[in-house]
Motif scaffolding. Structure first.
Motif, PDB file in Angstrom:
ATOM      1  N   THR A 253       0.806  -1.222   0.000  1.00  0.00           N
ATOM      2  CA  THR A 253       0.000   0.000   0.000  1.00  0.00           C
ATOM      3  C   THR A 253       0.841   1.276   0.000  1.00  0.00           C
ATOM      4  N   ARG A 254       2.149   1.142  -0.137  1.00  0.00           N
ATOM      5  CA  ARG A 254       3.019   2.317  -0.269  1.00  0.00           C
ATOM      6  C   ARG A 254       3.107   2.683  -1.757  1.00  0.00           C
TER       7      ARG A 254
ATOM      8  N   ASP B 111      -0.667   7.969  -4.500  1.00  0.00           N
ATOM      9  CA  ASP B 111      -2.073   8.088  -4.100  1.00  0.00           C
ATOM     10  C   ASP B 111      -2.403   9.574  -4.018  1.00  0.00           C
ATOM     11  N   HIS B 112      -2.686  10.163  -5.172  1.00  0.00           N
ATOM     12  CA  HIS B 112      -2.985  11.592  -5.270  1.00  0.00           C
ATOM     13  C   HIS B 112      -4.149  11.937  -4.341  1.00  0.00           C
TER      14      HIS B 112
ATOM     15  N   LYS C 166      -4.158  11.450  -1.130  1.00  0.00           N
ATOM     16  CA  LYS C 166      -4.140  10.569   0.044  1.00  0.00           C
ATOM     17  C   LYS C 166      -5.526   9.988   0.335  1.00  0.00           C
TER      18      LYS C 166
ATOM     19  N   ALA D 225      -6.473   6.774  -0.412  1.00  0.00           N
ATOM     20  CA  ALA D 225      -6.472   5.302  -0.265  1.00  0.00           C
ATOM     21  C   ALA D 225      -7.717   4.741  -0.961  1.00  0.00           C
TER      22      ALA D 225
ATOM     23  N   GLN E 258      -7.314   7.389  -9.325  1.00  0.00           N
ATOM     24  CA  GLN E 258      -7.615   6.499  -8.209  1.00  0.00           C
ATOM     25  C   GLN E 258      -7.531   5.033  -8.650  1.00  0.00           C
TER      26      GLN E 258
ATOM     27  N   SER F  41      -3.983   3.962  -8.955  1.00  0.00           N
ATOM     28  CA  SER F  41      -3.393   3.714  -7.646  1.00  0.00           C
ATOM     29  C   SER F  41      -3.672   2.284  -7.191  1.00  0.00           C
TER      30      SER F  41
END
Length: 195
Positions: A40-41, A44-45, A47, A49, A115, A118
């Protein structure tokens, strides 16, 4: 410098192990949590998630296979035995499967497409994190990622999409590399003549 060389070598040789060649053992709980943390690192524009993870392991994998088969038998009652078996083992081929679920949605500032990308980055990071822990992995979707009833069985909520099912385990199978695209076929340089 030595770490850079190892990373370069890893990226040069990176490949997926066929799901049929994945077997026990799978990661311990501690290893799994480390793999998921690394996965999950990702970029992610905003933040947001815009993804979540579902771990399928143990008996739930067998139960899902039985439900997948029952679902398909309603649509195709005369399935061949091999096709029936393929459904029964769909999620038991590897010691565990992690569903990467895209929760991308319209946002006032962050395009939905970013998204979605990501969530794809989470899938690739998970493959590499599993490899870094000494395991093999394969990123799949298959028909269950696109069937509304199967999605309900998998715990995917309305409006969510499966970015991938990451099958993780061990293997001693010598996976051959596949042909890769030639840069000349996929790269252009803006402003330069490519004649």
């Amino acid at each position: 410098m030595q770490n850079d060389v190892k990373l370069i070598d890893f990226l040069r040789d990176r490949h997926s192990t066929p799901v049929a060649q994945i077997k026990e053992p799978g990661p311990s709980q501690e290893e799994l949590e480390a793999i998921l943390t690394l996965a999950t690192r990702v970029p992610d524009h905003g933040k947001l998630a815009p993804w979540r993870l579902v771990v399928y392991r143990g008996d739930v994998r067998k139960k899902l296979g039985e439900e997948f088969l029952a679902l398909l038998l309603k649509k195709t009652p005369d399935m061949e035995d091999a096709a029936k078996e393929a459904e029964l083992v769909r999620f038991t081929r590897a010691p565990l499967v992690v569903g990467v679920i895209s929760t991308a949605a319209p946002h006032v500032k962050i395009p939905e497409w970013e998204q979605v990308l990501s969530a794809g980055a989470v899938c690739l990071n998970m493959l590499m994190a599993a490899n870094a822990h000494g395991y093999v992995a394969n990123w799949r979707t298959e028909w269950v990622a696109y069937d509304d009833v199967a999605l309900q069985l998998l715990g995917v909520k309305p409006g969510e999409k499966v970015a991938g099912f990451i099958h993780i385990g061990s293997s001693d199978f010598p996976t051959p590399d596949r042909p890769r695209p030639e840069l000349s076929q996929i790269v252009t340089y803006a402003g330069e003549s490519n004649a």
